[in-house]
Design a protein around this motif. Structure first.
Motif, PDB file in Angstrom:
ATOM      1  N   ASN A 128       0.871  -1.182   0.000  1.00  0.00           N
ATOM      2  CA  ASN A 128       0.000   0.000   0.000  1.00  0.00           C
ATOM      3  C   ASN A 128       0.907   1.230   0.000  1.00  0.00           C
ATOM      4  O   ASN A 128       1.084   1.892   1.023  1.00  0.00           O
ATOM      5  N   ILE A 129       1.456   1.506  -1.179  1.00  0.00           N
ATOM      6  CA  ILE A 129       2.566   2.458  -1.275  1.00  0.00           C
ATOM      7  C   ILE A 129       2.124   3.890  -0.985  1.00  0.00           C
ATOM      8  O   ILE A 129       2.920   4.722  -0.532  1.00  0.00           O
ATOM      9  N   GLY A 130       0.833   4.201  -1.194  1.00  0.00           N
ATOM     10  CA  GLY A 130       0.342   5.549  -0.922  1.00  0.00           C
ATOM     11  C   GLY A 130      -0.255   5.705   0.465  1.00  0.00           C
ATOM     12  O   GLY A 130      -0.852   6.736   0.760  1.00  0.00           O
ATOM     13  N   ASP A 131      -0.086   4.675   1.309  1.00  0.00           N
ATOM     14  CA  ASP A 131      -0.683   4.713   2.659  1.00  0.00           C
ATOM     15  C   ASP A 131      -2.143   5.113   2.620  1.00  0.00           C
ATOM     16  O   ASP A 131      -2.600   5.947   3.412  1.00  0.00           O
ATOM     17  N   GLU A 132      -2.891   4.512   1.713  1.00  0.00           N
ATOM     18  CA  GLU A 132      -4.310   4.864   1.593  1.00  0.00           C
ATOM     19  C   GLU A 132      -5.148   4.003   2.534  1.00  0.00           C
ATOM     20  O   GLU A 132      -4.888   2.814   2.691  1.00  0.00           O
ATOM     21  N   ASP A 133      -6.199   4.607   3.103  1.00  0.00           N
ATOM     22  CA  ASP A 133      -6.983   3.935   4.129  1.00  0.00           C
ATOM     23  C   ASP A 133      -7.638   2.639   3.666  1.00  0.00           C
ATOM     24  O   ASP A 133      -7.489   1.609   4.290  1.00  0.00           O
ATOM     25  N   GLN A 134      -8.363   2.680   2.559  1.00  0.00           N
ATOM     26  CA  GLN A 134      -9.134   1.480   2.174  1.00  0.00           C
ATOM     27  C   GLN A 134      -8.390   0.620   1.160  1.00  0.00           C
ATOM     28  O   GLN A 134      -8.946  -0.342   0.649  1.00  0.00           O
ATOM     29  N   LYS A 135      -7.166   0.967   0.827  1.00  0.00           N
ATOM     30  CA  LYS A 135      -6.477   0.247  -0.247  1.00  0.00           C
ATOM     31  C   LYS A 135      -5.886  -1.063   0.268  1.00  0.00           C
ATOM     32  O   LYS A 135      -5.412  -1.146   1.387  1.00  0.00           O
ATOM     33  N   SER A 136      -5.929  -2.097  -0.596  1.00  0.00           N
ATOM     34  CA  SER A 136      -5.261  -3.350  -0.285  1.00  0.00           C
ATOM     35  C   SER A 136      -3.764  -3.128  -0.221  1.00  0.00           C
ATOM     36  O   SER A 136      -3.255  -2.111  -0.673  1.00  0.00           O
ATOM     37  N   GLY A 137      -3.078  -4.092   0.297  1.00  0.00           N
ATOM     38  CA  GLY A 137      -1.621  -4.005   0.351  1.00  0.00           C
ATOM     39  C   GLY A 137      -1.126  -3.887   1.772  1.00  0.00           C
ATOM     40  O   GLY A 137      -1.801  -3.368   2.648  1.00  0.00           O
ATOM     41  N   VAL A 138       0.081  -4.415   1.986  1.00  0.00           N
ATOM     42  CA  VAL A 138       0.696  -4.340   3.306  1.00  0.00           C
ATOM     43  C   VAL A 138       1.258  -2.929   3.499  1.00  0.00           C
ATOM     44  O   VAL A 138       1.702  -2.295   2.538  1.00  0.00           O
ATOM     45  N   ASN A 139       1.182  -2.431   4.720  1.00  0.00           N
ATOM     46  CA  ASN A 139       1.784  -1.125   5.000  1.00  0.00           C
ATOM     47  C   ASN A 139       3.308  -1.230   4.920  1.00  0.00           C
ATOM     48  O   ASN A 139       3.877  -2.260   5.253  1.00  0.00           O
ATOM     49  N   MET A 161       4.589  -5.574  -5.540  1.00  0.00           N
ATOM     50  CA  MET A 161       3.564  -5.092  -6.470  1.00  0.00           C
ATOM     51  C   MET A 161       2.889  -3.884  -5.847  1.00  0.00           C
ATOM     52  O   MET A 161       2.788  -3.793  -4.620  1.00  0.00           O
ATOM     53  N   CYS A 162       2.456  -2.932  -6.669  1.00  0.00           N
ATOM     54  CA  CYS A 162       1.659  -1.829  -6.111  1.00  0.00           C
ATOM     55  C   CYS A 162       0.653  -1.308  -7.126  1.00  0.00           C
ATOM     56  O   CYS A 162       0.785  -1.510  -8.336  1.00  0.00           O
ATOM     57  N   ILE A 163      -0.371  -0.693  -6.600  1.00  0.00           N
ATOM     58  CA  ILE A 163      -1.293   0.136  -7.381  1.00  0.00           C
ATOM     59  C   ILE A 163      -1.223   1.515  -6.723  1.00  0.00           C
ATOM     60  O   ILE A 163      -1.741   1.696  -5.623  1.00  0.00           O
ATOM     61  N   PRO A 164      -0.574   2.476  -7.350  1.00  0.00           N
ATOM     62  CA  PRO A 164      -0.424   3.780  -6.692  1.00  0.00           C
ATOM     63  C   PRO A 164      -1.755   4.526  -6.617  1.00  0.00           C
ATOM     64  O   PRO A 164      -2.696   4.175  -7.321  1.00  0.00           O
ATOM     65  N   PRO A 165      -1.832   5.543  -5.755  1.00  0.00           N
ATOM     66  CA  PRO A 165      -3.067   6.333  -5.656  1.00  0.00           C
ATOM     67  C   PRO A 165      -3.490   6.872  -7.016  1.00  0.00           C
ATOM     68  O   PRO A 165      -2.654   7.211  -7.844  1.00  0.00           O
TER      69      PRO A 165
END
Ligand SMILES: *Cc1c(COP(=O)(O)O)cnc(C)c1O
Length: 219
Positions: A128-139, A161-165
Motif C-alpha cells: 500500500n505504497i500511498g498509505d491509503e486507508d481502504q487500499k489493499s496491500g501491506v503497510n 507489487m503496487c497500485i499507486p493512488p
C-alpha cells in the motif's frame, strides 16, 4: 493483423523506445489484463502466442481459463486482484502467479494449499505504497516482517507489487517501490497499468499489467 494484437505490439514498441531513450535495456513483460472480457475477445492474443494474462476474480478465471491452460501449458496466468482466503484453494490450482499477497493469513493459506498439490506459485507482495486507508496491500512499516514470514513458509516470493493512488503522478511512488524492491533483493517488480506503464518501466518494473490499453474500455 488483429487490432488487439496491434495494440499489444504498439505498447511493446512504445516501452522499448522509451527505455532506449533512458539507456535501460531491461524490458518488462506485459501482462494482458483480460478481466471482464470474454474468451473470444482474448483468443487473438493467445493465437498470436502471447503468454502472460491477468485476471482479478477466481471464479471468472476458472471459467475462462481452465480448458485453455490444459491445452496451452506455456500460458502464465496472473492473479492480480484481492484474494479471499476461501478462494485460495482454487486460485493455487489455476494461477501461476499471485500478485496480491498482503497478509500473513493469506500467505499461510497459500502455503498450505499449494503444498497439498505440490505446486510452487510465484508470489508478489502487494504494498500500500500511498498509505491509503481502504487500499489493499501491506503497510510499508510491516513489509519486512511479511517478507520474513513468507520466506519462513518457503513461499517463492519474487517481488513487490503496487497500485499507486489514483489521479496523482505515480512517479514518486514507483521510485520508492524500486528502492524497496532492491533493498529486499527481489528480481521482479509488478507495477504499471494502461495509464502509467511507461513511468513504471522507467523505474525498472519487470511486469506491467495492461488491460484497457490492449482490450479497450471495460463496461
Ligand atoms: C484492472 C487492473 C489492471 C489493468 O488496468 P488498466 O487500467 O485497464 O490497464 C492492472 N492491475 C490491476 C491490479 C487491476 O485490477
Amino acid at each position: 493483423m488483429h487490432n488487439i494484437v496491434k495494440n499489444l505490439l504498439n505498447i511493446e514498441n512504445n516501452i522499448k523506445l522509451h527505455l532506449d531513450e533512458h539507456n535501460i535495456n531491461n524490458y518488462p513483460k506485459i501482462i494482458a489484463v483480460s478481466k471482464t472480457f470474454k474468451i473470444e475477445k482474448i483468443l487473438p492474443l493467445i493465437d498470436y502466442g502471447h503468454l502472460d494474462f491477468g485476471e482479478n476474480k477466481v471464479q471468472e478465471a476458472l471459467e475462462k481459463w481452465s480448458e485453455i491452460k490444459k491445452k496451452n501449458s506455456k500460458i502464465n496466468l496472473h492473479m492480480i486482484g484481492k484474494l479471499q482466503t476461501n478462494k485460495v484453494k482454487f486460485a493455487v490450482q489455476l494461477f501461476d502467479y499471485i500478485h496480491s499477497v498482503d497478509s500473513k493469513k493469506l500467505a499461510k493459506k497459500i502455503a498450505v494449499e499449494q503444498d497439498k498439490i505440490n505446486k510452487k506459485i510465484k508470489i508478489f507482495l502487494q504494498v500500500n505504497i500511498g498509505d491509503e486507508d481502504q487500499k489493499s496491500g501491506v503497510n510499508k512499516n510491516e513489509l519486512t516482517e511479511l517478507v520474513s514470514y513468507c520466506k519462513a513458509l518457503d513461499l517463492d516470493c519474487v517481488g513487490l507489487m503496487c497500485i499507486p493512488p489514483l489521479s496523482i503522478n505515480p512517479e514518486g511512488y514507483f521510485e520508492e517501490m524500486k528502492k524497496l524492491n532492491k533493498n529486499l533483493g527481489f528480481n521482479e517488480l509488478s507495477m504499471g497499468m494502461s495509464s502509467d506503464f511507461l513511468i513504471a518501466a522507467k523505474n525498472l518494473s519487470t511486469y506491467v499489467r495492461v488491460g484497457s490499453g490492449i482490450f479497450g474500455q471495460r463496461s
